[in-house]
Design an enzyme around this catalytic site. Structure first.
Site, PDB file in Angstrom:
ATOM      1  N   PRO A 199      40.338  38.823  46.672  1.00  0.00           N
ATOM      2  CA  PRO A 199      41.616  38.630  46.207  1.00  0.00           C
ATOM      3  C   PRO A 199      42.629  38.038  47.341  1.00  0.00           C
ATOM      4  CG  PRO A 199      40.965  40.767  45.328  1.00  0.00           C
ATOM      5  CD  PRO A 199      39.594  40.106  46.249  1.00  0.00           C
ATOM      6  N   CYS A 200      43.406  37.326  47.020  1.00  0.00           N
ATOM      7  CA  CYS A 200      44.310  36.534  48.227  1.00  0.00           C
ATOM      8  C   CYS A 200      45.529  36.816  48.298  1.00  0.00           C
ATOM      9  CB  CYS A 200      43.953  35.027  48.147  1.00  0.00           C
ATOM     10  SG  CYS A 200      44.774  34.523  46.208  1.00  0.00           S
ATOM     11  N   GLN A 201      46.326  37.792  47.425  1.00  0.00           N
ATOM     12  CA  GLN A 201      47.461  37.996  47.467  1.00  0.00           C
ATOM     13  C   GLN A 201      48.224  38.417  48.866  1.00  0.00           C
ATOM     14  OE1 GLN A 201      45.389  39.198  45.189  1.00  0.00           O
ATOM     15  NE2 GLN A 201      46.338  39.095  43.146  1.00  0.00           N
TER      16      GLN A 201
END
EC number: 2.1.1.37
Length: 402
Positions: free
Chosen positions: A93-95
């Site tokens: 996940p890149c958030q």
């Protein structure tokens, strides 16, 4: 750290192309890899909608939090042994690493999930791995310090970047790596979308990032950038499932021409339409954004109806539909997305474009097959060829316009 197994030259599993996919989402990356000739054995994700999407499309899935998954379980479900899988792929996940927001990086619980990706590779020992993420990961600090509190002389604040740690961990595992930011538009995707891509080789093979195949300028239209028209023109009056805009936003959108945004509204209307954002900084290019048929799409986001990131149809007064979103990300027309309308947009918006994934897969396969390079005794026309090589690395623009 690392599994103590001796490998012969490329070991006895040299011919297999089996892939274990982590953080699979709606499987954009996986579809592209399969188009390149790889065999995705299993997908994994925490999100229930993603898990159901994979299942309904006939894929083997292990749902659940990767932090609680034993790599031995993945091998058991695939019937493979340590060292046997050709590739492990995934995008943690890149958030936390996005260029927008608070940029908490590794301090965000989601930011530590890349360590679980590394943990899987440490145990399973695939021949290659592919890790993708937002480009912000290249500069994301390990420790978030508010600007007002930063002190360059404080050693605790000079901890490097998340990427430094990732590269260091893979180095400890003995993996050779190559990385960079790729723009999907240069690989036949009808969309500007920059993604960080990291490729690793267990056996010190000559890995490389995929060479661009499409260009803004080219004498053959086949190799020119793909546009929104190429992707969705036939769906203009066949939109299918689609989000809706509020009446107020729709009222302003109707005043925006194809390819325009809030700046194209009547001057006296702009402050009303923009509200509190009118006096804020930044380009605000996504406000009341209407796409152009004759250009690549902007980056597909997780919702086409948010005020700051609108993705509106070039000629129709509505946002892009689910089918149009999927086309721009190059999902097959028969690919089924599950969940609510919002969940479907989110799955598509978070995916790796299929064309970019296919290019990555082909690059890895070319290395494995040993046919990526034409060997010559002499590199003729050095200046000319170096110019072309440098242009390819910069995205394909061969000539500077003065």
């Amino acid at each position: 750290m690392g599994n103590l197994i001796e490998y012969t030259a490329l070991n006895e599993y040299a011919d297999n192309r089996d892939v274990i996919s982590l953080f699979s989402g709606a499987m954009g990356l996986d579809i592209g890899l399969e188009k390149a000739g790889l065999n995705v054995l299993i997908g994994q994700d925490f999100d229930e909608s993603c898990v159901k999407t994979m299942q309904v499309n006939g894929h083997n899935v292990l749902g659940g939090d990767i932090r609680e998954i034993d790599p031995r379980k993945l091998l058991e479900l695939t019937g493979r042994s340590v060292g046997e899988p050709f590739l492990i792929c995934g995008g943690p996940p890149c958030q936390p690493f996005s260029t927008a927001g608070k940029r908490l990086g590794i301090n965000d619980p989601r930011g530590s999930l890349f360590m679980d990706f590394i943990r899987m590779i440490d145990y399973i020992r695939p021949r290659f791995f592919v890790m993708e993420n937002v480009k912000g990961i290249m500069s994301a600090p390990l420790k978030h310090v508010p600007l007002a509190e930063r002190d360059e002389n404080d050693p605790d604040q000079r901890l490097g970047t998340v990427l430094d740690v990732i590269l260091s961990e893979f180095d400890k595992l003995g993996y050779k790596t190559v990385y960079g930011v790729l723009d999907a538009v240069n690989y036949g995707v009808p969309q500007f979308r920059e993604r960080f891509v990291l490729i690793g080789s267990r056996d010190n093979e000559g890995i490389f990032l995929p060479i661009p195949t499409h260009f803004q300028m080219h004498q053959d239209k086949t190799y020119q950038w793909k546009t929104v028209r190429d992707a969705i023109a036939d769906l203009e009056f066949d939109k299918g499932e689609c989000a809706t805009l509020s009446e107020e936003r729709l009222k302003f959108l109707k005043m925006v021409p194809e390819g325009g945004n809030w700046r194209d509204l009547p001057k006296d209307i702009i402050p009303i339409a923009m509200g509190g954002a009118y006096k804020s900084g930044g380009g605000k290019v996504g406000f009341y954004r209407r796409l152009s048929y004759d250009q690549p799409s902007p980056t597909v986001v997780t919702s086409p109806v948010q005020k700051a990131t609108m993705m509106c149809h070039p000629t129709q007064d509505r946002p892009l539909s689910i089918k149009e979103y999927a086309r721009i990300q190059q999902f097959p027309d028969d690919w089924i997305f599950t969940g609510t309308t919002a969940a479907k947009y989110r799955q598509i918006g978070n995916a790796v474009p299929v064309g970019l994934a296919e290019a990555i897969g082909k690059a890895v396969c070319a290395v494995a097959d040993g046919n990526a390079v034409v060997e010559t005794k002499r590199f003729r026309g050095t200046n000319v060829h170096n110019k072309i090589r440098n242009a390819i690395e910069l995205g394909g623009n061969l000539y500077a316009v003065k």
